[in-house]
Write an enzyme that holds these catalytic residues in place. Structure first.
Site, PDB file in Angstrom:
ATOM      1  N   ARG A   1       0.828  -1.224   0.000  1.00  0.00           N
ATOM      2  CA  ARG A   1       0.000   0.000   0.000  1.00  0.00           C
ATOM      3  C   ARG A   1       0.850   1.258   0.000  1.00  0.00           C
ATOM      4  O   ARG A   1       0.518   2.250  -0.639  1.00  0.00           O
ATOM      5  CB  ARG A   1      -0.950  -0.025   1.199  1.00  0.00           C
TER       6      ARG A   1
ATOM      7  N   LYS B   1      -3.140   6.337   1.256  1.00  0.00           N
ATOM      8  CA  LYS B   1      -3.061   6.895   2.606  1.00  0.00           C
ATOM      9  C   LYS B   1      -2.330   8.247   2.571  1.00  0.00           C
ATOM     10  O   LYS B   1      -1.227   8.404   3.097  1.00  0.00           O
ATOM     11  CB  LYS B   1      -2.370   5.898   3.535  1.00  0.00           C
TER      12      LYS B   1
ATOM     13  N   GLU C   1     -16.701   5.078   4.145  1.00  0.00           N
ATOM     14  CA  GLU C   1     -15.968   4.544   5.302  1.00  0.00           C
ATOM     15  C   GLU C   1     -16.047   5.536   6.444  1.00  0.00           C
ATOM     16  O   GLU C   1     -16.713   6.573   6.336  1.00  0.00           O
ATOM     17  CB  GLU C   1     -14.522   4.196   4.935  1.00  0.00           C
TER      18      GLU C   1
HETATM   19  C1  COI Z   1      -4.650   3.051  11.239  1.00  0.00           C
HETATM   20  O1  COI Z   1      -5.618   2.342  11.510  1.00  0.00           O
HETATM   21  O2  COI Z   1      -3.501   2.723  11.448  1.00  0.00           O
HETATM   22  C2  COI Z   1      -4.856   4.350  10.636  1.00  0.00           C
HETATM   23  O3  COI Z   1      -4.038   4.742   9.869  1.00  0.00           O
HETATM   24  C3  COI Z   1      -5.990   5.153  11.042  1.00  0.00           C
HETATM   25  C4  COI Z   1      -5.583   6.360  11.742  1.00  0.00           C
HETATM   26  C5  COI Z   1      -5.554   7.579  10.989  1.00  0.00           C
HETATM   27  C6  COI Z   1      -5.240   6.362  13.131  1.00  0.00           C
END
Ligand code: COI
Length: 340
Positions: free
Chosen positions: A84, A186, A222
């Site tokens: 990812r 992300k 989501e």
């Molecule tokens: C995760 O679940 O690691 C995420 O990236 C979500 C978050 C922004 C805390």
């Protein structure tokens, strides 16, 4: 195993916690990532004109290391994060990171900070890899130099109050990501866009925002910090990975466990908001939230209780099965565990 740090392990939340060291490497455009290595945890120097600061050229990952029941440290499916981060880098015009390079950096950081990994069953060491455009860039263009950092923090539950069912607001005022935008990677910008909606939701007494698809506002997307699932009878549905849905590692794992171990009929498809109101269960998944049930959803000022508002059977079972694999309490027949 190193002697653990003197930390109040029973009261860990989800927050920043300075550890011993972090990974840092750099890459000049069209160049290779340098050898990189560990540096002391702390502030770093960066140009005020850095691409990441001015134009949001930055992405991140979220992973956890656990102290397992076999008294060793393990990661959970780090190859998925490696894949990812590579997709994210590509979308934001940043040099890709190979799987081996990525996993090596993670291992080095976890090994050096092993004493910050919470004891068995007390949480995990959250691992935060980031890639930033760090060269000065005044015109809107990809930076000519990049930094890859990995830092960590011992963490407990993401939502205060443990695994209490969440109270969500389905938003008509905000979208999480634009169609054909960057919602499927992300990118840091996706999270800055969520700050105001989440602030407002919390002020109004909700735990998080449930985002609807920008195209039609009827389909569920989501939760911003997690993917969403709905169970109705034997059907388990989660939004398909089209457009702006983030391909969660926990999402993928839960789909497999639900199908193989609970015999649920699993679909990655369209999830209508209205269908959630009459669901048997709604829950969300993510590295940070693990698997957290949803008890209530408010939409257009009407609050819908999901079944009896409590954590349902499938959510309870799936969370247990996932955590048992992550903590090596049950055999990992999938090869998901990666010893540190
Ligand atoms: C995760 O679940 O690691 C995420 O990236 C979500 C978050 C922004 C805390």
């Amino acid at each position: 195993m190193k002697k653990k740090q003197n930390i109040d392990w029973d009261n860990l939340g989800f927050g920043v916690y300075p550890t011993r060291s972090m990974w840092k490497s750099t890459n000049s455009i069209n160049g290779e990532w340098d050898k990189g290595g560990l540096i002391p945890y702390g502030n770093i120097e960066i140009s005020p004109a850095a691409g990441v600061l001015n134009y949001g050229q930055g992405i991140f990952e979220g992973m956890k290391a656990y102290h397992s029941s076999k008294d060793r440290l393990v990661l959970f499916r780090p190859e998925m994060n490696a894949k990812r981060i590579s997709t994210s880098c590509k979308r934001l015009c940043m040099p890709e990171i190979s799987k081996d390079y990525f996993i090596n950096a993670i291992l080095e950081v976890v090994r050096d900070n092993a004493d910050f990994v919470p004891p068995y069953n007390k949480g995990g060491l959250y691992i935060r890899p980031v890639v930033w455009g760090t060269a000065p860039t005044l015109g809107v263009a990809p930076a000519s130099e990049y930094t890859f950092l990995v830092y960590t923090a011992p963490v407990g539950p993401y939502f205060r109050g443990g695994i209490k069912p969440l109270n969500l607001i389905a938003s008509e005022s905000y979208h999480r990501a634009a169609p054909k935008g960057i919602g499927h990677v992300k990118a840091i910008g996706n999270y800055s866009a969520s700050l105001e909606p989440v602030r407002k939701a919390k002020e109004d007494g909700f735990d998080e925002v449930l985002y609807l698809k920008a195209e039609d506002e009827r389909l569920v997307e989501e939760v911003g910090s997690a993917n969403i699932f709905m169970r109705k009878g034997n059907q388990l549905v989660t939004p398909r990975l089209a457009g702006s849905i983030l391909p969660g590692v926990t999402r993928n794992s839960i789909l497999k466990l639900a199908q193989d171990q609970l015999g649920l009929d699993v679909t990655e498809g369209d999830l209508l908001l209205e269908d959630l109101f009459t669901a048997d269960e709604v829950f969300c998944t993510g590295t940070a939230v693990v698997l957290t049930p949803v008890g209530h959803i408010t939409y257009r000022k009407k609050t819908h209780m999901i079944k009896d508002g409590n954590m349902g059977e499938a959510a309870t079972e799936l969370r247990k099965k996932l955590v048992h694999i992550q903590l090596e309490k049950k055999e990992d027949s999938y090869g998901w565990i990666y010893p540190v």
